[in-house]
Design an enzyme around this catalytic site. Structure first.
Site, PDB file in Angstrom:
ATOM      1  CE  LYS A 163      -4.229  -1.744   0.456  1.00 51.95           C
ATOM      2  NZ  LYS A 163      -5.587  -1.220  -0.328  1.00 51.95           N
ATOM      3  CG  ASP A 217     -10.278  -3.027   6.035  1.00 49.57           C
ATOM      4  OD1 ASP A 217     -11.051  -2.937   6.746  1.00 49.57           O
ATOM      5  OD2 ASP A 217     -10.612  -3.275   4.828  1.00 49.57           O
TER       6      ASP A 217
END
Length: 397
Positions: A80, A128
């Protein structure tokens, strides 16, 4: 331990892979090239390892398993880091350019030339864990305020990691999709800028930049290989990772691109249900999966455009085989190296192991002794407490 995988209920549905235009149009070669040029110039950039799990491949009676281990990425623990931080920089570039009335370069934002303006541009997102951590890190680097929305099941360890990078973290009672909705609503009310990895009607530039950033990982992988893999097993979520990698592989290997197998938790199977319905389909999350990064009920429309054309197969897996797969990587067979992976990283490997215990599923997926399988190990240890709990368990029964 293989008995656990043999007993696992794996659902499979065939995709409708075609001669894809989306892989070159939704994400262009130039999109990937721009992201590569920028991200590889960042302080701390280094390619992550492509690990050969030869002993495990032999156990599963296939030719090769290559595992792209994203744990070391920029010290943030996951792939990410490539997406949200790059998309944040691009959002700042567009807004600074608007305010000064002329084009601002990415390097000028990165170097602090427009620090005063950036300090007034608030970036927000739901997460998340890993996407928000990357956004917080990018905002800290580029001097922009950051607000991160998390749902009830996000671990406190992951929340604190984002606070440590300067983000204001807002926890809600609902699920991931509810946190996405709140981030959008509050951004609209306050003039903030959403940096999301999922697209919706009228919102496409940041998700495209996020997926372009992920292309750095795919290019590193392809340039490390002397031939295309036969298969790639890709974890689902909203589909951004899978779509980016599938598009990058198609652009690099052309007609020789590998068979794309999408893997999701059976508790969060929006891409599987989209494949069944023939259109992007939202599902309700009734129970959170251990694979926190994949607990998504609504697919990214942009990602689905690519996956609808590029994915050959869609699988769902139960949570029961996730922790054993984490332990298998950390306590490897034979001469395989130790890999410390997070729960969301191992979905593809868990599905591969289970498929090789099931002759009918192996045949349906085209897996055999000649198969060369690529896996994206999307995260390392992003929550040490959860990892330690997994490692303290055993595989009896």
């Amino acid at each position: 331990m293989m008995d656990l995988f043999a007993k696992a209920e794996i659902r499979h549905i065939k995709g409708s892979r075609t001669a894809s235009a989306a892989a070159n149009q939704v994400l262009t070669e130039q999109d990937f090239a721009n992201a590569w040029a920028e991200i590889t110039a960042w302080d701390g950039y280094a390619a992550t390892p492509l690990v050969d799990l030869g002993s495990l491949a032999s156990t599963l009676s296939i030719s090769q398993i290559l595992y792209k281990h994203e744990g070391p990425r920029f010290g943030l623990g996951s792939f990410k880091a490539l997406g949200a931080a790059y998309a944040a920089l691009r959002v700042l570039q567009r807004e600074v350019s608007r305010q000064i009335g002329q084009g601002a370069s990415l390097s000028s934002i990165r170097s602090g030339e427009h620090a005063e303006i950036c300090s007034q541009i608030t970036l927000v997102s739901a997460t998340d864990g890993n996407h928000g951590r990357s956004l917080a890190w990018g905002c800290q680097r580029f001097g922009a305020p950051c607000r991160i929305y998390i749902h009830a099941e996000v671990s406190e360890g992951r929340a604190q990691a984002m606070r440590d990078l300067g983000a204001k973290v807002i926890r809600i009672d609902g699920d991931y999709d509810a946190s996405v909705a709140l981030a959008r609503d509050e951004a609209e009310q306050n003039g903030w800028f959403v940096v999301s990895d999922t697209s919706w009607p009228g919102y496409s530039e940041p998700p495209r930049d996020v997926m372009a950033g992920y292309g750095v990982m795919t290019r590193e992988t392809c340039e490390s290989m002397d031939q295309a893999p036969t298969h790639i097993f890709l974890q689902g979520g909203v589909g951004g990772l899978a779509a980016s990698v599938a598009a990058g592989l198609r652009q690099y290997w052309k007609d020789g691109a590998p068979r794309v197998v999408i893997v999701e938790p059976d508790l969060a199977d929006c891409l599987y249900e989209s494949a069944k319905a023939g259109r992007a389909t939202t599902v309700a999350i009734a129970e959170e999966t251990i694979m926190a990064g994949l607990s998504c009920g609504e697919p990214s429309q942009m990602a689905w455009e690519i996956l609808e054309q590029e994915a050959s197969d869609f699988l769902t897996i139960p949570d029961s085989i996730v922790a054993p797969t984490v332990r298998l990587l950390a306590r490897p067979q034979g001469n395989d190296p130790v890999v410390e992976a997070g729960e969301s990283a191992v979905a593809g490997l868990a599905a591969l192991i289970a498929a090789r215990q099931n002759p009918e599923l192996s045949q349906a997926l085209g897996l055999n002794a000649q198969s060369r399988v690529l896996l994206i190990g999307s995260e390392g240890i992003t929550d040490p407490e959860i990892f330690n709990q997994i490692m303290a368990e055993n595989d009896d029964g």
